[in-house]
Design a protein around this motif. Sequence first.
Motif, PDB file in Angstrom:
ATOM      1  N   ALA A  38      79.469 -91.603 -33.664  1.00 32.15           N
ATOM      2  CA  ALA A  38      80.103 -92.813 -34.182  1.00 32.15           C
ATOM      3  C   ALA A  38      81.611 -92.790 -34.010  1.00 32.15           C
ATOM      4  CB  ALA A  38      79.751 -92.989 -35.657  1.00 32.15           C
ATOM      5  N   SER A  39      82.226 -91.628 -34.213  1.00 31.84           N
ATOM      6  CA  SER A  39      83.682 -91.547 -34.137  1.00 31.84           C
ATOM      7  C   SER A  39      84.148 -90.848 -32.866  1.00 31.84           C
ATOM      8  CB  SER A  39      84.228 -90.791 -35.357  1.00 31.84           C
ATOM      9  OG  SER A  39      83.649 -89.505 -35.429  1.00 31.84           O
ATOM     10  N   GLY A  40      83.240 -90.661 -31.912  1.00 28.60           N
ATOM     11  CA  GLY A  40      83.594 -89.942 -30.704  1.00 28.60           C
ATOM     12  C   GLY A  40      83.532 -90.806 -29.471  1.00 28.60           C
ATOM     13  N   PHE A  44      86.586 -93.383 -49.668  1.00 34.08           N
ATOM     14  CA  PHE A  44      86.239 -92.068 -49.136  1.00 34.08           C
ATOM     15  C   PHE A  44      85.466 -91.205 -50.134  1.00 34.08           C
ATOM     16  CE2 PHE A  44      89.970 -92.792 -46.206  1.00 34.08           C
ATOM     17  CZ  PHE A  44      89.203 -92.847 -45.045  1.00 34.08           C
ATOM     18  N   ILE A  45      85.406 -91.633 -51.391  1.00 31.10           N
ATOM     19  CA  ILE A  45      84.726 -90.830 -52.415  1.00 31.10           C
ATOM     20  C   ILE A  45      83.252 -90.598 -52.080  1.00 31.10           C
ATOM     21  CG2 ILE A  45      84.027 -90.742 -54.847  1.00 31.10           C
ATOM     22  CD1 ILE A  45      86.666 -92.156 -55.533  1.00 31.10           C
ATOM     23  N   PRO A  46      82.472 -91.646 -51.775  1.00 37.71           N
ATOM     24  CA  PRO A  46      81.053 -91.402 -51.449  1.00 37.71           C
ATOM     25  C   PRO A  46      80.856 -90.552 -50.198  1.00 37.71           C
ATOM     26  CG  PRO A  46      81.637 -93.699 -51.037  1.00 37.71           C
ATOM     27  CD  PRO A  46      82.773 -93.098 -51.791  1.00 37.71           C
ATOM     28  N   ILE A  47      81.800 -90.610 -49.257  1.00 34.85           N
ATOM     29  CA  ILE A  47      81.683 -89.773 -48.057  1.00 34.85           C
ATOM     30  C   ILE A  47      81.807 -88.307 -48.444  1.00 34.85           C
ATOM     31  CG2 ILE A  47      82.678 -89.223 -45.801  1.00 34.85           C
ATOM     32  CD1 ILE A  47      83.650 -92.081 -45.607  1.00 34.85           C
ATOM     33  N   TYR A  48      82.780 -87.997 -49.288  1.00 37.08           N
ATOM     34  CA  TYR A  48      82.948 -86.618 -49.756  1.00 37.08           C
ATOM     35  C   TYR A  48      81.697 -86.145 -50.492  1.00 37.08           C
ATOM     36  CZ  TYR A  48      84.667 -82.592 -52.390  1.00 37.08           C
ATOM     37  OH  TYR A  48      84.810 -81.335 -52.935  1.00 37.08           O
ATOM     38  N   ASN A 105      82.123 -98.688 -42.875  1.00 37.86           N
ATOM     39  CA  ASN A 105      82.704 -99.471 -41.790  1.00 37.86           C
ATOM     40  C   ASN A 105      84.147 -99.874 -42.080  1.00 37.86           C
ATOM     41  OD1 ASN A 105      82.379-101.088 -39.273  1.00 37.86           O
ATOM     42  ND2 ASN A 105      82.740-102.795 -40.673  1.00 37.86           N
ATOM     43  N   THR A 106      84.904-100.109 -41.010  1.00 42.09           N
ATOM     44  CA  THR A 106      86.233-100.701 -41.121  1.00 42.09           C
ATOM     45  C   THR A 106      86.076-102.203 -40.871  1.00 42.09           C
ATOM     46  OG1 THR A 106      87.230 -98.677 -40.254  1.00 42.09           O
ATOM     47  CG2 THR A 106      88.601-100.655 -40.260  1.00 42.09           C
ATOM     48  N   TYR A 107      86.437-103.027 -41.841  1.00 41.32           N
ATOM     49  CA  TYR A 107      86.112-104.458 -41.778  1.00 41.32           C
ATOM     50  C   TYR A 107      87.235-105.332 -41.229  1.00 41.32           C
ATOM     51  CZ  TYR A 107      82.020-103.191 -44.490  1.00 41.32           C
ATOM     52  OH  TYR A 107      80.840-102.614 -44.895  1.00 41.32           O
ATOM     53  N   GLU A 108      88.420-104.775 -41.073  1.00 38.74           N
ATOM     54  CA  GLU A 108      89.516-105.588 -40.530  1.00 38.74           C
ATOM     55  C   GLU A 108      90.525-104.680 -39.835  1.00 38.74           C
ATOM     56  OE1 GLU A 108      92.033-105.837 -44.724  1.00 38.74           O
ATOM     57  OE2 GLU A 108      90.899-107.573 -44.044  1.00 38.74           O
ATOM     58  N   ASN A 140      87.776 -93.573 -40.459  1.00 43.22           N
ATOM     59  CA  ASN A 140      88.308 -92.498 -39.629  1.00 43.22           C
ATOM     60  C   ASN A 140      88.224 -91.148 -40.337  1.00 43.22           C
ATOM     61  OD1 ASN A 140      90.913 -90.836 -38.699  1.00 43.22           O
ATOM     62  ND2 ASN A 140      90.188 -92.101 -37.012  1.00 43.22           N
ATOM     63  N   LYS A 141      87.685 -90.148 -39.629  1.00 44.03           N
ATOM     64  CA  LYS A 141      87.518 -88.812 -40.217  1.00 44.03           C
ATOM     65  C   LYS A 141      88.869 -88.181 -40.535  1.00 44.03           C
ATOM     66  CE  LYS A 141      85.808 -85.493 -37.649  1.00 44.03           C
ATOM     67  NZ  LYS A 141      84.866 -84.653 -36.882  1.00 44.03           N
ATOM     68  N   GLN A 142      89.847 -88.409 -39.681  1.00 44.16           N
ATOM     69  CA  GLN A 142      91.176 -87.849 -39.914  1.00 44.16           C
ATOM     70  C   GLN A 142      91.812 -88.451 -41.160  1.00 44.16           C
ATOM     71  OE1 GLN A 142      92.417 -85.335 -38.410  1.00 44.16           O
ATOM     72  NE2 GLN A 142      94.470 -85.325 -39.293  1.00 44.16           N
ATOM     73  N   SER A 143      91.553 -89.737 -41.403  1.00 45.07           N
ATOM     74  CA  SER A 143      92.084 -90.381 -42.603  1.00 45.07           C
ATOM     75  C   SER A 143      91.485 -89.776 -43.863  1.00 45.07           C
ATOM     76  CB  SER A 143      91.798 -91.882 -42.565  1.00 45.07           C
ATOM     77  OG  SER A 143      92.452 -92.493 -41.472  1.00 45.07           O
TER      78      SER A 143
END
Length: 649
Positions: free
Chosen positions: A171-173, A334-338, A422-425, A434-437
């Motif tokens: 997805a991010s690659g 980012f909380i649910p991703i962590y 997702n990024t919506y805008e 973004n993983k780096q973000s």
Amino acid sequence: MKIQEIKSNQQSKYNEIIEYLKQDNGYWLVNDKWDLTEEFFIGKKIYNSRYIDFSYFKNEYIKNEVKYFFLYKFKEKLLTNKGLARLNAPLKHFSEFYSGKSLLKLNREKTFHKWKIFLMSRDIKFDINEKSYFWFSNYLIDFIKDFYDDREETEKDIWYSKNIKGAKIPASGANHSNYNAINFSYIPMYYRETVKRYFKTIITKKSWMTCYNTAKYLNYFFNYFYSSDYGDGFIENLNRNDIEKYLYDIGNDRKDKNGTENSKYVSFIRTFLEYIQIAQYDKAPKKEVSFLIFQDDIPKRELHKDEVKKAKFVPEPILKQLDSNIMDLDRPQFIPIYILLRETGWRGTDILNLRFNNCLEQIWNNKEQSYNYYLCGEITKTGIAQLKIPIRDKVAEMLRKVINKAKVLSTEENNHKQYLFNTYEGKLKGKPLNKQSLLLTIQRLIKQKDIRDINGELYHFRLHSLRHTRAKEYVEQGIGISIIQQILGHQSLQMTVHYATVSENILYEKWKNTEDLELFKVDTKTNDLEKVDLNSDSGENLIRYEYVKKNLDAVRVPFGICFKASKLPCKQQMNHCLTCASFCTTIENIPEYEEEIEHVKKQIDISQRCGRELWAEKNKTYLKLLEDTLLRVKVQKIVHKNGKSREEA
């Protein structure tokens, strides 16, 4: 007639360029100086530069082609702002260098050579590794020629990841401008079609980055021989002496560099040569590849013990602080991703690749008579089409809320791939967060909460360390290594073993349980304990088995125990332990075989439904091995190839 058709097609494609430049009320077409400070553009100066100036080009046709190159790269986010500014630097010089009628007419190699001479004649300083002046002509010509070329992607000399149906892209690659295309124009013309034909066989079977890197290693290989006065036809006539020269020079060229990476400059080449020889390509080596490149020629990968040292675990005190403060992240999305990273141990790209329409599933549990929640996703790195792992109810509840929110916010225009995160805008609209973000957000939290390591320094957090940490937790909780392999989505058991370490306290507790050597066995009919007859062959085997199993030199593996000495390298990295001479299995492992057989059958079904025939075939091979071994265990009771030899060594 053909010439007319070609000209008609070129005119049609040029009309597409004009339509594309008419975006934003025709700003890009009408203006020859693009203002970087415009809000719909960059919004600020870059390197103190305000304009991208195309007015130097006198030919309108070429000017629009160059404009299209810049605008497309900007709109499709294939260049960073700084990258755009760097490519702006050679514009004036290129307009003086070329004054023809269309970039399509340029020959890439000849133009590149003349461009270098032109730059040197103007005393323009440049670095061959810098991506503006030196390589500008190649970037521009490659792009324009690809645009005018309407052939199938695999017929072209540049393959863009987005145009390859079935390409395994994370997805991010592969969206980064450095990795989004495989360029075959660097391969000598004589071998280019051979290499492209080979890539057609791997492009949808291996990950995109594996294919990208394969092209890199092949390019190095061809460049070495052509720059060493070899010419067309050298592969067909390769001999051992040629390979020895290559091995010697590559050893010097990559001295002190990563061992695992170095090995690929040989192993990937051997795989390529072996394939084209077996497939009987016209330009394959005449001599057997096994006589050209030996197994011992491949540089040693980094030792497993070194890889284990690199497996960075988050110290328990740090982990507790992170877990207790994670709700204070300054970017709540980012909380649910962590939480999912902590819950599962999946890679960051695996979590970001989740889709809201199919990432949560409930499966009936006959034993508990209830439904259990499972997280579902594709693991692109190892080619697992659909991996399902159980998650706790409270995590599933959080995930359901995220799914509902994503459904409300998503449209076909802003999230057509249905990413959960997702990024919506903005510029990255329609792509996952973004993983780096995420990493930077957690690092800010560490600074805000003053989370420090044992040396009193702010903790240096790495996102992948959560994966290592979760794997260690699985081991300490007593989960079998094969189950951990499945949860983490590893392709080989050996990779899972790299993570399978435990803390000193857990090691002590496990050791205490092995102190007493029980020389008894259970009668399976009466369930009574029976003393072992030391004089019988079966008794001797069982005692030896119990002794080595209790010994810390033995390792628990799926369906049994590995008796391999710790100093010996494992030769089964690409094979299953079932085929290893150091492996021992008994009737006590029968339930594991039966459970694994059912699981593999399900995997075969999933692979076939998802069109992953390669994985289906591999699983069928594995299934046959399981069933054959199970039959032997039922007949022989205990299966151990080495017998006494392992313990007497």
